[in-house]
Scaffold this motif. Structure first.
Motif, short mmCIF file in Angstrom:
data_model
loop_
_atom_site.label_atom_id
_atom_site.label_comp_id
_atom_site.label_asym_id
_atom_site.label_seq_id
_atom_site.Cartn_x
_atom_site.Cartn_y
_atom_site.Cartn_z
N TYR A 155 0.84 -1.20 0.00
CA TYR A 155 0.00 0.00 0.00
C TYR A 155 0.87 1.25 0.00
O TYR A 155 0.59 2.23 -0.72
CB TYR A 155 -0.91 0.02 1.23
CG TYR A 155 -2.19 -0.76 1.11
CD1 TYR A 155 -3.33 -0.19 0.55
CD2 TYR A 155 -2.28 -2.07 1.57
CE1 TYR A 155 -4.52 -0.90 0.46
CE2 TYR A 155 -3.46 -2.79 1.48
CZ TYR A 155 -4.58 -2.20 0.93
OH TYR A 155 -5.75 -2.91 0.83
N SER A 165 -5.01 6.41 -4.19
CA SER A 165 -4.75 5.13 -3.54
C SER A 165 -5.11 5.26 -2.06
O SER A 165 -5.05 6.36 -1.49
CB SER A 165 -3.28 4.74 -3.69
OG SER A 165 -2.42 5.75 -3.19
N PHE A 166 -5.47 4.14 -1.45
CA PHE A 166 -5.83 4.14 -0.04
C PHE A 166 -4.57 4.24 0.82
O PHE A 166 -3.62 3.48 0.63
CB PHE A 166 -6.60 2.87 0.33
CG PHE A 166 -7.99 2.81 -0.22
CD1 PHE A 166 -9.00 3.57 0.34
CD2 PHE A 166 -8.28 1.99 -1.30
CE1 PHE A 166 -10.30 3.51 -0.17
CE2 PHE A 166 -9.57 1.92 -1.80
CZ PHE A 166 -10.58 2.69 -1.25
N VAL A 168 -2.70 3.88 4.56
CA VAL A 168 -2.80 2.87 5.61
C VAL A 168 -2.07 3.36 6.85
O VAL A 168 -1.17 4.20 6.78
CB VAL A 168 -2.21 1.51 5.15
CG1 VAL A 168 -3.13 0.81 4.17
CG2 VAL A 168 -0.81 1.70 4.53
N ILE A 193 -7.05 0.60 7.02
CA ILE A 193 -7.14 1.14 5.66
C ILE A 193 -7.99 2.40 5.68
O ILE A 193 -9.07 2.42 6.29
CB ILE A 193 -7.74 0.10 4.70
CG1 ILE A 193 -6.89 -1.18 4.70
CG2 ILE A 193 -7.85 0.67 3.29
CD1 ILE A 193 -7.47 -2.30 3.85
N HIS A 196 -13.21 5.03 2.59
CA HIS A 196 -13.41 5.59 1.25
C HIS A 196 -13.91 7.03 1.30
O HIS A 196 -13.66 7.81 0.37
CB HIS A 196 -14.36 4.71 0.43
CG HIS A 196 -15.74 4.59 0.98
ND1 HIS A 196 -16.72 5.53 0.76
CD2 HIS A 196 -16.33 3.62 1.72
CE1 HIS A 196 -17.84 5.15 1.35
NE2 HIS A 196 -17.63 4.01 1.95
N ASN A 245 -11.74 -6.27 -5.76
CA ASN A 245 -10.60 -5.60 -5.15
C ASN A 245 -10.24 -4.29 -5.85
O ASN A 245 -9.08 -3.88 -5.91
CB ASN A 245 -9.38 -6.53 -5.09
CG ASN A 245 -9.58 -7.68 -4.11
OD1 ASN A 245 -10.37 -7.58 -3.18
ND2 ASN A 245 -8.89 -8.78 -4.34
N TYR A 264 -7.00 -2.24 -4.15
CA TYR A 264 -6.76 -2.56 -2.75
C TYR A 264 -6.72 -4.08 -2.59
O TYR A 264 -6.98 -4.82 -3.53
CB TYR A 264 -7.83 -1.94 -1.84
CG TYR A 264 -9.24 -2.45 -2.05
CD1 TYR A 264 -9.73 -3.53 -1.32
CD2 TYR A 264 -10.08 -1.87 -2.99
CE1 TYR A 264 -11.02 -4.01 -1.49
CE2 TYR A 264 -11.38 -2.33 -3.17
CZ TYR A 264 -11.84 -3.40 -2.43
OH TYR A 264 -13.12 -3.87 -2.63
N ASP A 265 -6.41 -4.54 -1.38
CA ASP A 265 -6.27 -5.97 -1.05
C ASP A 265 -5.20 -6.63 -1.91
O ASP A 265 -5.46 -7.14 -3.00
CB ASP A 265 -7.61 -6.71 -1.21
CG ASP A 265 -8.46 -6.65 0.03
OD1 ASP A 265 -8.11 -5.88 0.95
OD2 ASP A 265 -9.49 -7.36 0.10
#
Length: 361
Positions: A155, A165-166, A168, A193, A196, A245, A264-265
């Motif tokens: 990530y 992008s997410f 973390v 995470i 959203h 994902n 993600y994931d």
């Protein structure tokens, strides 16, 4: 805007005055105007996902029942606790439920979604952030904690390539099991995470929960970046059309029509190579270490911007791995060698063109 529940804990760790032994956050905000004012003054200064050091928390629950049921539909009662110093501990009643499909079926400990029960929150803006994903170890062995830390690192690598992008946040969780009087506990690393809503705020967009866009609707540079990144880390467990994902955001500006896809994931990635990671049989690859390009077809020229980006970020991406305080030398070495093979392909024009043309769409 950020996930305020974790933010509350961080704010209180940097100097708010002591309020005794055990306090519920909402009760404290309601009963003590001075505390509420001090909190309000501090809250705008901090972003938990900009912090790199681990956040220490405890989650108290009947984990024996929770891990046995792995219920993906219903929330299990739990308490989140955060110790500020020797004299004060904050608590909040939350719900936890199992999430994920593959790991729920194969792991002793499933990934968790935290539900902060917004109807109980007395601060209005907290109610907007009621759920957050938490990724923890699959099994007890220390090696499985390394797989979590490796996914966290992926990530962080994607964050270096794009703001879409997410983010973390690393956490150190003390799981306290109330299933019997002994109240057994276990401490393991995990990560949160970014919700959203927070990502949407950053990119001025809102999440779309149904696959309403065709692949052609997305900007090609954005899709090529995702294609290249997934190939770099050896991840085949994703699909933009199926929203597997992949989170999709539509612009809040109604004059704009191009959606944003966010990956993600990454736990099934070859760069991690966890024992529970297996590729889909339909892909025709023996194991997750075998890279497979699943992106848009394109010539070397069409992918030139992506090649330039990944080359310009090469040292930063390697540094994200090598500078980790929590990855073992063995994991760092394994991830680095996997990255070496990607860059060997990327810098060989003929090999790279074969990659993007052989299994492209």
């Amino acid at each position: 805007m950020v996930a305020r529940y974790v933010l509350i804990l961080i704010l209180l760790s940097v100097g708010l005055r002591s309020y005794g032994q055990m306090h519920d956050m909402d009760s404290l905000l309601t009963a003590d105007p001075a505390f509420a004012a001090e909190f309000e003054a501090r809250q705008s200064q901090f972003d938990p996902f900009d912090e790199s050091h681990p956040l220490d928390i405890s989650i108290v629950a009947d984990f024996k029942s929770f891990n046995r049921q792995k219920d993906p539909e219903n929330y299990h009662p739990a308490t989140l606790q955060y110790v500020i110093n020797d004299t004060i501990r904050l608590s909040r009643e939350i719900g936890i439920r199992a999430r994920g499909n593959h790991r729920r079926a194969t792991c002793k400990y499933p990934p968790i979604k935290l539900n902060f029960k917004k109807k109980l929150a007395v601060v209005d803006w907290i109610k907007e952030f009621d759920k957050m994903k938490m990724v923890g170890s699959c099994q007890d062995a220390a090696s499985f904690e390394q797989f979590v830390l490796a996914e966290y690192t992926i990530y962080k690598m994607l964050n270096e390539l794009t703001d879409e992008s997410f983010r973390v946040r690393l956490i150190r969780v003390n799981y306290i099991d109330t299933s019997n009087d002994k109240m057994k506990s276990a401490e393991r690393m995990a990560f949160l995470i970014e919700p959203h809503q927070s990502l949407g705020k950053r990119i001025n967009a809102s999440r779309v929960d149904t696959p309403v866009f065709t692949l052609e609707a997305y900007p090609e540079p954005q899709i090529r970046l995702i294609n290249t990144f997934q190939y770099m880390v050896g991840n085949t467990d994703w699909s933009i059309p199926a929203l597997h994902n992949i989170a999709v955001f539509k612009p809040n500006d109604v004059s704009k029509f191009t959606p944003t896809a966010v990956a993600y994931d990454f736990d099934m990635s070859g760069i991690i190579n966890s024992p529970y990671a297996v590729p889909n049989e339909s892909l025709g690859i023996a194991n997750v270490r075998t890279r497979l390009f699943r992106g848009l077809c394109g010539s070397v020229d069409e992918y030139s911007n992506e090649v330039e980006l990944f080359l310009s970020k090469k040292e930063i991406l390697y540094g994200t791995i090598s500078e980790s305080q929590f990855l073992t030398d063995q994991m760092k070495s394994s991830m680095t060698k996997y990255l070496d093979s990607f860059y060997a392909t990327l810098t060989d024009e003929k090999r790279w063109e074969r990659v993007v043309m052989t299994n492209c769409k």
